[in-house]
Write an enzyme that holds these catalytic residues in place. Sequence first.
Site, PDB file in Angstrom:
ATOM      1  N   LYS A 174       1.104  -1.082   0.123  1.00  0.00           N
ATOM      2  CA  LYS A 174       0.358   0.106  -0.317  1.00  0.00           C
ATOM      3  C   LYS A 174       1.032   0.885  -0.229  1.00  0.00           C
ATOM      4  CE  LYS A 174      -1.895   2.933   2.726  1.00  0.00           C
ATOM      5  NZ  LYS A 174      -1.712   4.267   2.117  1.00  0.00           N
TER       6      LYS A 174
ATOM      7  N   GLU B   6      10.657   1.447  10.201  1.00  0.00           N
ATOM      8  CA  GLU B   6      11.289   2.753   9.834  1.00  0.00           C
ATOM      9  C   GLU B   6      10.407   4.270   9.875  1.00  0.00           C
ATOM     10  OE1 GLU B   6      14.876   1.725   9.037  1.00  0.00           O
ATOM     11  OE2 GLU B   6      14.723  -0.019   8.460  1.00  0.00           O
TER      12      GLU B   6
ATOM     13  N   CYS C  73      13.912  11.279   4.897  1.00  0.00           N
ATOM     14  CA  CYS C  73      13.802  11.137   6.436  1.00  0.00           C
ATOM     15  C   CYS C  73      15.533  11.189   7.580  1.00  0.00           C
ATOM     16  CB  CYS C  73      14.064   9.727   6.529  1.00  0.00           C
ATOM     17  SG  CYS C  73      14.416   8.219   5.832  1.00  0.00           S
TER      18      CYS C  73
ATOM     19  N   GLU D 289      10.687  16.619  14.161  1.00  0.00           N
ATOM     20  CA  GLU D 289      11.022  16.585  12.391  1.00  0.00           C
ATOM     21  C   GLU D 289      10.056  17.819  11.583  1.00  0.00           C
ATOM     22  OE1 GLU D 289       9.322  13.126  10.481  1.00  0.00           O
ATOM     23  OE2 GLU D 289      11.487  12.572   9.589  1.00  0.00           O
TER      24      GLU D 289
HETATM   25  P1  NAD Z   1       2.662   8.565   7.446  1.00  0.00           P
HETATM   26  O1  NAD Z   1       2.997   7.935   8.305  1.00  0.00           O
HETATM   27  O2  NAD Z   1       2.054   9.656   8.064  1.00  0.00           O
HETATM   28  O3  NAD Z   1       2.105   6.967   6.314  1.00  0.00           O
HETATM   29  C1  NAD Z   1       2.861   6.484   6.160  1.00  0.00           C
HETATM   30  C2  NAD Z   1       2.037   5.212   5.046  1.00  0.00           C
HETATM   31  O4  NAD Z   1       1.347   5.000   6.002  1.00  0.00           O
HETATM   32  C3  NAD Z   1       1.823   5.907   3.844  1.00  0.00           C
HETATM   33  O5  NAD Z   1       1.317   5.035   2.879  1.00  0.00           O
HETATM   34  C4  NAD Z   1      -0.277   6.272   5.165  1.00  0.00           C
HETATM   35  O6  NAD Z   1      -1.035   6.362   4.119  1.00  0.00           O
HETATM   36  C5  NAD Z   1       0.219   4.526   5.663  1.00  0.00           C
HETATM   37  N1  NAD Z   1      -1.059   4.706   7.337  1.00  0.00           N
HETATM   38  C6  NAD Z   1      -1.476   6.250   7.406  1.00  0.00           C
HETATM   39  N2  NAD Z   1      -1.911   5.812   8.569  1.00  0.00           N
HETATM   40  C7  NAD Z   1      -1.786   4.457   8.962  1.00  0.00           C
HETATM   41  C8  NAD Z   1      -2.960   3.771   9.544  1.00  0.00           C
HETATM   42  N3  NAD Z   1      -3.110   3.940  10.318  1.00  0.00           N
HETATM   43  N4  NAD Z   1      -2.935   1.941   9.454  1.00  0.00           N
HETATM   44  C9  NAD Z   1      -1.456   2.053   8.774  1.00  0.00           C
HETATM   45  N5  NAD Z   1      -1.331   2.334   7.772  1.00  0.00           N
HETATM   46  C10 NAD Z   1      -1.647   4.055   7.983  1.00  0.00           C
HETATM   47  O7  NAD Z   1       4.134   9.376   6.973  1.00  0.00           O
HETATM   48  P2  NAD Z   1       4.366  10.526   5.664  1.00  0.00           P
HETATM   49  O8  NAD Z   1       4.127  11.735   5.936  1.00  0.00           O
HETATM   50  O9  NAD Z   1       3.812   9.259   4.660  1.00  0.00           O
HETATM   51  O10 NAD Z   1       5.882   9.841   5.473  1.00  0.00           O
HETATM   52  C11 NAD Z   1       6.713  10.754   6.215  1.00  0.00           C
HETATM   53  C12 NAD Z   1       7.719  10.785   6.988  1.00  0.00           C
HETATM   54  O11 NAD Z   1       7.928   9.297   6.867  1.00  0.00           O
HETATM   55  C13 NAD Z   1       7.960  11.083   7.922  1.00  0.00           C
HETATM   56  O12 NAD Z   1       8.252  11.288   9.473  1.00  0.00           O
HETATM   57  C14 NAD Z   1      10.113  11.023   7.809  1.00  0.00           C
HETATM   58  O13 NAD Z   1      10.424  10.864   8.649  1.00  0.00           O
HETATM   59  C15 NAD Z   1       9.275   9.436   7.496  1.00  0.00           C
HETATM   60  N6  NAD Z   1       9.998   8.448   7.019  1.00  0.00           N
HETATM   61  C16 NAD Z   1      10.974   6.995   6.751  1.00  0.00           C
HETATM   62  C17 NAD Z   1      12.277   6.932   6.054  1.00  0.00           C
HETATM   63  C18 NAD Z   1      13.013   6.193   6.710  1.00  0.00           C
HETATM   64  O14 NAD Z   1      14.015   4.664   6.207  1.00  0.00           O
HETATM   65  N7  NAD Z   1      13.729   5.808   8.431  1.00  0.00           N
HETATM   66  C19 NAD Z   1      12.375   7.222   5.420  1.00  0.00           C
HETATM   67  C20 NAD Z   1      11.563   8.028   4.250  1.00  0.00           C
HETATM   68  C21 NAD Z   1      10.628   8.900   5.585  1.00  0.00           C
END
Ligand code: NAD
Length: 487
Positions: free
Chosen positions: A178, A253, A287, A391
């Site tokens: 997803k 992650e 990130c 962040e």
């Molecule tokens: P997010 O947590 O809002 O969403 C990530 C994914 O999770 C999306 O596909 C979203 O639809 C899904 N999601 C959201 N709520 C959910 C739930 N309740 N159950 C299951 N899935 C759900 O994050 P974002 O805004 O898309 O991405 C940015 C974040 O990701 C930042 O915090 C960034 O640091 C982090 N990030 C971390 C890494 C790493 O490798 N550590 C890499 C890239 C981004």
Amino acid sequence: MAHSEDLLVLKNFIAGKFVPCSSYIDSYNPSTGDVYCRVPDSGIEEVEAAVRAAKDAFPIWSSKSPWERSQILNKLADLIEDDLEAFAQAESKDQGKTITFARTVDIPRAVYNFRFFASSILHHTTECTEMASMGCVHYTSRTPVGVAGLISPWNLPLYLLTWKVAPAIACGNTIVAKPSEMTSVTAWMMCKLLEKAGMPPGVVNVVFGTGTKAGEALVCHPDVPLISFTGSTLTAQRITEKSAPHCKKLSLELGGKNPAIIFDDADLSQCIPTTLRSSFANQGEICLCTSRIFVQRGIYSEFVKRFVAETKKWKVGNPSDPTVDVGALISKEHLEKVRSYVKKAKAEGARILCGEGVDSLALPAGNQKGYFMLPTVIAEIKDESCCMQEEIFGPVTCVVAFDTEDEVIKRANGVKYGLAATVWSSNVGRVHRVARRLQSGLVWTNCWLVRDLNLPFGGVKASGIGREGAKDSYEFFTEVKTITIKH
Ligand code: NAD
């Protein structure tokens, strides 16, 4: 606004077929502010169909040899590479990132993810010990886990999705992925290539939709024993709670608040351009981006002067212009959130040295409604400020002075996150000492974002649980069994 007939309409990919959905959500082009794509708003029903397809495909896929799976992964890598320009254009339009970044980082890395795991899966060995006094040998056997649920974010869409898809299927699992509802296009494009790559139907299934509906349905599905998630710490907490009753295997992650520590013996000619990239690459939406720069007091003024002068040279504008360095942020809401951090810093008495609210931003006519912001440098800010603790995930970085090694380690560690840190010094002993004491999953010294995919990637504290990499992903995407033979 595009006419409805011009809109790109995505479909879910289930059991090797594109399947329409009963409802859709709008997806925006961040550089124009226009809706240009409709993404399936999948829920329990679509996830159920995808999990069933993945379960059905599992017996055949998991019994293939690593070599057979490897050939299919390599073929998929070739097909994406053949279409690299189309993928890069699509990623740039969907996410707002510059075409240059998509061409040189996102899509090449997605290709490499498949090639890398196609190769690494051929080279794992399991353990064996002998207990001669008991007449026994023990060995370990590894088998794929089953249907893997893969959930990825919007900042590096295809890059991070394939970093999960490749090891999961290389190990013999089947998957339901997803992607982020905000950046689904390149995952859909990848699905179009699967049949030609020789991927059996049902091995890779992709459901599009929101996290709360499609994501949660996947997390809660009893036939998905494993979830690999990249995204925010807040979402990870929710996923942990929701998956707990099923005792699922989780890899998380998450976010970061990454420090760069610059000692007075650093080579600034290397450090400044790299710290600019580490602060502002991909609009600061990585990130691993630096958002707290600690500079030793003796070189603080010089560093700030040169860093701000170089920041001002970064060109913000139309992401499809190859001379642009900073594209659009992912959404209007995110832009407002990032801007609000700068406002808060100002209200607390910090000094905005350049960017938001200080310099003017001239945009091309077609991008006036896009979500753009200038790279922004904040100084004279307290460690307790939310800009130094939370962040921000945008083109904003804070720069502060420090005096001693002990002091800076304590301050760098003084946040809830622990993903990546950067240390700049020509003193090898100090570099090792500081790297060891930093609470961080990754430490780069005198460089940034140089990755060997063989080695573990992941964070400590609120930045994550688990590691990804050749050996780590193999261990996560397989179950190990210890077998004892008495002769
Ligand atoms: P997010 O947590 O809002 O969403 C990530 C994914 O999770 C999306 O596909 C979203 O639809 C899904 N999601 C959201 N709520 C959910 C739930 N309740 N159950 C299951 N899935 C759900 O994050 P974002 O805004 O898309 O991405 C940015 C974040 O990701 C930042 O915090 C960034 O640091 C982090 N990030 C971390 C890494 C790493 O490798 N550590 C890499 C890239 C981004």
